[in-house]
Write a protein that holds these residues in place. Structure first.
Motif, mmCIF file in Angstrom:
data_model
loop_
_atom_site.group_PDB
_atom_site.id
_atom_site.type_symbol
_atom_site.label_atom_id
_atom_site.label_comp_id
_atom_site.label_asym_id
_atom_site.label_seq_id
_atom_site.Cartn_x
_atom_site.Cartn_y
_atom_site.Cartn_z
ATOM 1 N N ASP A 27 31.133 48.387 38.581
ATOM 2 C CA ASP A 27 30.606 49.615 38.645
ATOM 3 C C ASP A 27 30.890 50.547 37.699
ATOM 4 O O ASP A 27 31.452 50.407 36.849
ATOM 5 C CB ASP A 27 31.433 50.332 40.030
ATOM 6 N N THR A 28 29.923 51.140 37.625
ATOM 7 C CA THR A 28 29.654 52.301 36.590
ATOM 8 C C THR A 28 30.745 53.301 36.526
ATOM 9 O O THR A 28 31.230 53.990 35.352
ATOM 10 C CB THR A 28 28.256 53.043 36.631
ATOM 11 N N THR A 29 31.199 53.694 37.866
ATOM 12 C CA THR A 29 32.446 54.747 37.909
ATOM 13 C C THR A 29 33.474 54.376 37.110
ATOM 14 O O THR A 29 34.221 55.047 36.437
ATOM 15 C CB THR A 29 32.677 54.949 39.426
ATOM 16 N N LYS A 86 23.328 42.948 38.430
ATOM 17 C CA LYS A 86 23.380 43.862 39.820
ATOM 18 C C LYS A 86 23.731 42.917 40.814
ATOM 19 O O LYS A 86 23.567 41.564 40.623
ATOM 20 C CB LYS A 86 22.068 44.506 40.263
ATOM 21 N N PRO A 95 35.768 48.495 43.582
ATOM 22 C CA PRO A 95 34.358 48.694 43.791
ATOM 23 C C PRO A 95 33.814 48.066 45.027
ATOM 24 O O PRO A 95 33.153 48.858 45.474
ATOM 25 C CB PRO A 95 33.749 47.854 42.448
ATOM 26 N N TYR A 118 31.867 50.272 47.761
ATOM 27 C CA TYR A 118 30.340 49.987 48.478
ATOM 28 C C TYR A 118 30.540 49.701 49.881
ATOM 29 O O TYR A 118 29.593 49.943 50.670
ATOM 30 C CB TYR A 118 29.920 48.657 47.726
ATOM 31 N N ALA A 127 25.362 47.000 43.687
ATOM 32 C CA ALA A 127 26.470 47.062 42.612
ATOM 33 C C ALA A 127 26.005 46.646 41.067
ATOM 34 O O ALA A 127 25.231 45.964 40.806
ATOM 35 C CB ALA A 127 27.270 45.973 43.003
ATOM 36 N N GLN A 128 26.287 47.623 40.330
ATOM 37 C CA GLN A 128 25.863 47.347 38.893
ATOM 38 C C GLN A 128 27.241 47.027 38.035
ATOM 39 O O GLN A 128 28.149 47.449 38.396
ATOM 40 C CB GLN A 128 25.463 48.748 38.259
ATOM 41 N N TYR A 129 26.842 46.091 36.875
ATOM 42 C CA TYR A 129 28.064 45.806 36.069
ATOM 43 C C TYR A 129 27.817 46.010 34.722
ATOM 44 O O TYR A 129 26.824 45.498 33.920
ATOM 45 C CB TYR A 129 28.070 43.905 36.338
#
Length: 266
Positions: A104-106, A123, A159, A163, A226-228
């Motif tokens: 995740d970007t966080t 993603k 993450p 989600y 979800a972004q990686y």
């Protein structure tokens, strides 16, 4: 008594001097053996990159790592997989590493002073993992609220846990998990071992264990993406090689491997 000793020494020196050019020229015997040893030494990795990666990348990165090493002689990759929150803690504590990839970007944002510019390489989406054959006939998210159903989720700081919490809350569904795991692979393992009836995992995790679990799809309107992001670490002693690996993950060669494993385009 001293003269024969001197002659012997002269003879040894001359013999060595005569043999040296022959060895250097690479004769059919010893020369080839020496050449083989030299070739073996030159093939040794000159750069060893330590890559901290989200647990859900375990299978695909093993495949990607082998492909990268093959196309980049002299570079060796060493992967360390864990929950993104654990990886971020390692970076914050100064653990030696070259590349960070989170789910995740966080999580990545928490260590932005320690990284180069992140690149989203893939993603993913969540699915409901059930025992093979889906014996409890789970059809969607609402079924996870059944009182007697043993559901396992990733912990809220992970993450996959964030989600999961997000999509359940958006649907007004209250789930009381029997356990909250430190990473998504641990959630999958609980379902595989029969210690849970269902769990929320990434689509790629369920696909990698298709012989042990079933995957119940979650509609896009109820799901989360979800972004990686991947980034080279500023303290890496191999900055150029680390940046090159991140770029390769976003290249057609890297993307082909990620997408064949079920990851979506960034």
């Amino acid at each position: 008594m001293s003269r024969p000793l001197v002659r012997g020494r002269v003879a040894l020196v001359l013999t060595a001097a005569l043999l040296a050019p022959l060895t250097a020229c690479g004769g059919d015997g010893a020369g080839k053996a020496a050449g083989g040893a030299t070739g073996s030494a030159s093939a040794a990795p000159s750069v060893r990159l330590t890559v901290l990666a989200a647990a859900s990348l375990t299978d695909v990165f093993e495949t990607a790592g082998a492909a990268y090493e093959k196309s980049h002689p002299g570079t060796e990759l060493a992967f360390s997989f864990a929950g993104s929150q654990e990886l971020v803690a390692q970076v914050a504590q100064g653990s030696p590493a070259d590349v960070l990839v989170t789910a995740d970007t966080t999580s990545m944002d928490k260590v932005r002073p320690d990284t180069g510019t992140p690149t989203v390489i893939a993603k993913n989406r969540l699915v409901i993992a059930t025992a093979e054959g889906n014996p409890h006939k789970i059809g969607g998210l609402k079924d996870l609220a059944r009182p007697r159903l043993k559901v396992v989720l990733a912990a809220p700081e992970v993450p996959a846990g964030k989600y999961s919490e997000k999509i359940l809350k958006a649907q007004g569904i209250t789930v009381k998990p029997v356990s909250q795991e430190p990473n998504v692979r641990a959630v999958l393992s609980k379902v595989e071992l029969g210690e849970a009836d269902a769990g929320l995992v990434y689509r790629t995790d369920a696909a990698g264990a298709a012989d042990k679990v079933d995957a119940v799809e979650i509609p896009d309107g109820q799901n989360a993406v979800a972004q990686y992001p991947a980034a080279a670490l500023k303290d890496s002693p191999n900055g150029e090689a680390a940046t090159a690996f991140v770029a390769w993950l976003a290249s057609p060669a890297g993307q082909k491997i990620l997408q064949e494993a079920g990851f979506q385009k960034p």
